[in-house]
Design a protein around this motif. Sequence first.
Motif, PDB file in Angstrom:
ATOM      1  N   ALA A   1      34.546  47.921  39.126  1.00 26.52           N
ATOM      2  CA  ALA A   1      36.028  47.544  38.729  1.00 26.52           C
ATOM      3  C   ALA A   1      36.809  48.232  40.120  1.00 26.52           C
ATOM      4  O   ALA A   1      37.843  47.621  40.497  1.00 26.52           O
ATOM      5  CB  ALA A   1      36.303  48.498  37.517  1.00 26.52           C
ATOM      6  N   PHE A   2      36.231  49.268  40.839  1.00 24.04           N
ATOM      7  CA  PHE A   2      37.260  49.651  41.845  1.00 24.04           C
ATOM      8  C   PHE A   2      37.210  48.621  42.886  1.00 24.04           C
ATOM      9  O   PHE A   2      38.232  48.525  43.529  1.00 24.04           O
ATOM     10  CB  PHE A   2      36.657  50.954  42.408  1.00 24.04           C
ATOM     11  N   ASN A   3      36.355  47.845  42.914  1.00 16.19           N
ATOM     12  CA  ASN A   3      36.208  46.864  44.087  1.00 16.19           C
ATOM     13  C   ASN A   3      36.871  45.505  43.764  1.00 16.19           C
ATOM     14  O   ASN A   3      36.775  44.618  44.590  1.00 16.19           O
ATOM     15  CB  ASN A   3      34.590  46.742  44.392  1.00 16.19           C
ATOM     16  N   ALA A   4      37.072  45.492  42.577  1.00 15.80           N
ATOM     17  CA  ALA A   4      37.427  44.098  41.889  1.00 15.80           C
ATOM     18  C   ALA A   4      39.138  43.846  42.142  1.00 15.80           C
ATOM     19  O   ALA A   4      39.664  44.840  42.581  1.00 15.80           O
ATOM     20  CB  ALA A   4      37.174  44.073  40.453  1.00 15.80           C
ATOM     21  N   ALA A   5      39.405  42.670  41.968  1.00 15.63           N
ATOM     22  CA  ALA A   5      40.950  42.333  42.344  1.00 15.63           C
ATOM     23  C   ALA A   5      41.385  42.624  41.240  1.00 15.63           C
ATOM     24  O   ALA A   5      40.843  42.883  39.681  1.00 15.63           O
ATOM     25  CB  ALA A   5      40.939  40.916  42.483  1.00 15.63           C
ATOM     26  N   PRO A   6      42.683  43.213  41.231  1.00 18.97           N
ATOM     27  CA  PRO A   6      43.469  43.572  39.943  1.00 18.97           C
ATOM     28  C   PRO A   6      43.507  42.284  39.026  1.00 18.97           C
ATOM     29  O   PRO A   6      43.453  41.080  39.207  1.00 18.97           O
ATOM     30  CB  PRO A   6      44.984  43.849  40.547  1.00 18.97           C
ATOM     31  N   SER A   7      43.603  42.922  37.682  1.00 23.49           N
ATOM     32  CA  SER A   7      43.599  41.703  36.643  1.00 23.49           C
ATOM     33  C   SER A   7      45.079  41.773  36.024  1.00 23.49           C
ATOM     34  O   SER A   7      45.680  42.569  36.404  1.00 23.49           O
ATOM     35  CB  SER A   7      42.589  42.116  35.522  1.00 23.49           C
TER      36      SER A   7
END
Lengths: 408, 408
Positions: free
Chosen positions: A139-145
């Motif tokens: 999640a930390f490395n994912a793009a904002p949702s």
Amino acid sequence: MSTSISPLATPFPDLPAVAGATPRVARAHYKTWDRCDLTFVTLDEGTAVAGVLTQSKCPSPEVEWCRKALVLGKARALVVNAGNSNAFTGNRGRAAVEAIAARAAGQLGCQPSDIFVASTGVIGVPLPIDKAEAGLDAAFNAAPSDWRAAAEAIGTTDTYPKGAVTTAIVDGRTVTLVGIIKGSGMIAPDMATMLGFIFTDAAVEPAFLQAALSAANGKTFSCITVDGDTSTSDTVLAFATGKAGNAALTGDDSPGADAFRAALADLCRQLAMLVVRDGEGAQKLIEITVTGAESDRSAHRIAMSIANSPLVKTAIAGEDANWGRVVMAVGKAGEPAERDRLAIRFGAVEVARDGLAVEGYDEAPVAAHLKGREVEIGVDLGLGDGRATVWTCDLTHGYISINADYRS
Amino acid sequence: MSTSISPLATPFPDLPAVAGATPRVARAHYKTWDRCDLTFVTLDEGTAVAGVLTQSKCPSPEVEWCRKALVLGKARALVVNAGNSNAFTGNRGRAAVEAIAARAAGQLGCQPSDIFVASTGVIGVPLPIDKAEAGLDAAFNAAPSDWRAAAEAIGTTDTYPKGAVTTAIVDGRTVTLVGIIKGSGMIAPDMATMLGFIFTDAAVEPAFLQAALSAANGKTFSCITVDGDTSTSDTVLAFATGKAGNAALTGDDSPGADAFRAALADLCRQLAMLVVRDGEGAQKLIEITVTGAESDRSAHRIAMSIANSPLVKTAIAGEDANWGRVVMAVGKAGEPAERDRLAIRFGAVEVARDGLAVEGYDEAPVAAHLKGREVEIGVDLGLGDGRATVWTCDLTHGYISINADYRS
């Protein structure tokens, strides 16, 4: 999320971004499902937090963690796990919460006490730390949702994602309040396996945010019930990032305090109603208003006695104006009531008055009202000025199917 | 009486006559059914009476009548109407009870206050006085019936007739206690639409009969629940005709007092279990024992919280050892509990201990136990010596069908 959507569902609204609050979602694989089940909302420095938590005597370690962290009044992130409530798991459960807080704090360079954690799902299985940590990293490395993705990721037996938005003018600035919530069964918030999260860009001191949230809770989340069963994990948290640029709300006298409180209460009410509308097996939304009680507290208890009565709820499911069951539920509440002063209405039609049936009342509008999706029951006790409104849903075969088939 | 018999039903026992108590039944046609629905039990002069009545704040006029008449402690007849509870009917309901008492008193040459009246069925429709009077006359002129006919005539949604018998040696004499009872839904006796009647030939002073009945009630009728809904009409009356020839029991020191109390408690327990076994939609009988509570009262409240939890009851219906729902119900009871001391068992197998699952417990005997008709749940709180046992049934599609289809 279930594939059969509640007939009472409402569409997910268009939720704006809230400056300072950034949601992300990931697959932690807490269950064998292909969906996001970990939600990670990062919050900018300076975010205030308030919360209301289950009164259960057997709370989850997440609830205990949040209760302690709320004392400090500040937050840098929210982590929500879906599919496993981590409740009743002893030291291993506590260790999982601590590990999540430590991991997120390390990512953000803050204190573990700045991290708020909530989990929902099966009771009694320790949350797997390795999955949580891998999910957090993803999640930390994912793009904002967007908020809708977050609302979907926090759901379990929910049949639709739930969110709401409102605004208020505070100190000349328009502040935005956004909320997401999950919950469908085990709903009787003693404050609801209800998790609700509210994000606002308003600047609000923690103590005032807590006072406003507690007051709103008393008229909203604490006034809904699906089955009278109170979860071990019920949690509502409100985060205020302060990015709207208003002078911080510190108390009732602050400019805009009334507007903010009203907006927060409105948002909580919207969120609470979304949960009742997704009550397990619900076909009808029932609003119960009790007036004329000796006190508001007494009115609330009588209203909840009606709302939790299986016989009242099955009568509504059967579209039967069986007001005798309402009488029964008033009588069993244990609160002051005088049978011969009691009046009962369905919709706008009074069906009983002064302790007996209204002779020759018009049954057609009552029958029509009961065929609808939204049913109102009114009870007047004729004793005083106490009043309360609560919301519930009918009790149907759907509830039995969902809960007799769900395996632990 | 319903045509589909509960799978938990037990055969009607062979009930002996009780000297001084003579049952008769008649068709009062309270509903459009072809069955006896009026029961008239005449009692010889010198019969003592005691009773426990619903704590509902909206009691039926029958309950109010009995409450007043019990003060005098003597009885000459019991009249039971089935198909109409006469509850919530204002002055017309009161007038119906008065008319019945007057008619029966006229037949027997006694005071109206010697006549005990109980009614069960739909709420809100005044009991038709003309039908009651004609029914009473028919019963008065009929040949005596047996107890089984009376047990059938007092039933409504019951799926089988319910009776029990026991004996005790009192003062060198064998005394007989016979009881009949009805009830299936709206069962949560706060003392259950439960009506129970006990007849004994023992000689017992009213005050001692009342004390013994109240004590037995606390461990029996007050420990059963089908749906948590408490009726407006719950009534248990005990009549002692004194024909056995023992020296009258006047208090705890009377010879045979202990034996009589034990026999009465045993009879009440048998009757209470018959009601739970006929719980609406019931497929399984559930016995819940809570130990280690701070007090017996606290244990009882926690046990009832579990017994009334829709999620626990549906889990049992689904034969699912979902002890997490038991934890939830303990937690919501509002009584002292410490999560990390909690132990839970299904049958003889402990599944949770010290606040978490017992690792590697043997699931096979638990699964086998849950497949049976009788399920035991044990909860130990680890706090004190308080204990309580309560009985309920599972929550199934049958309950929904019965109550969503029953029209007022």
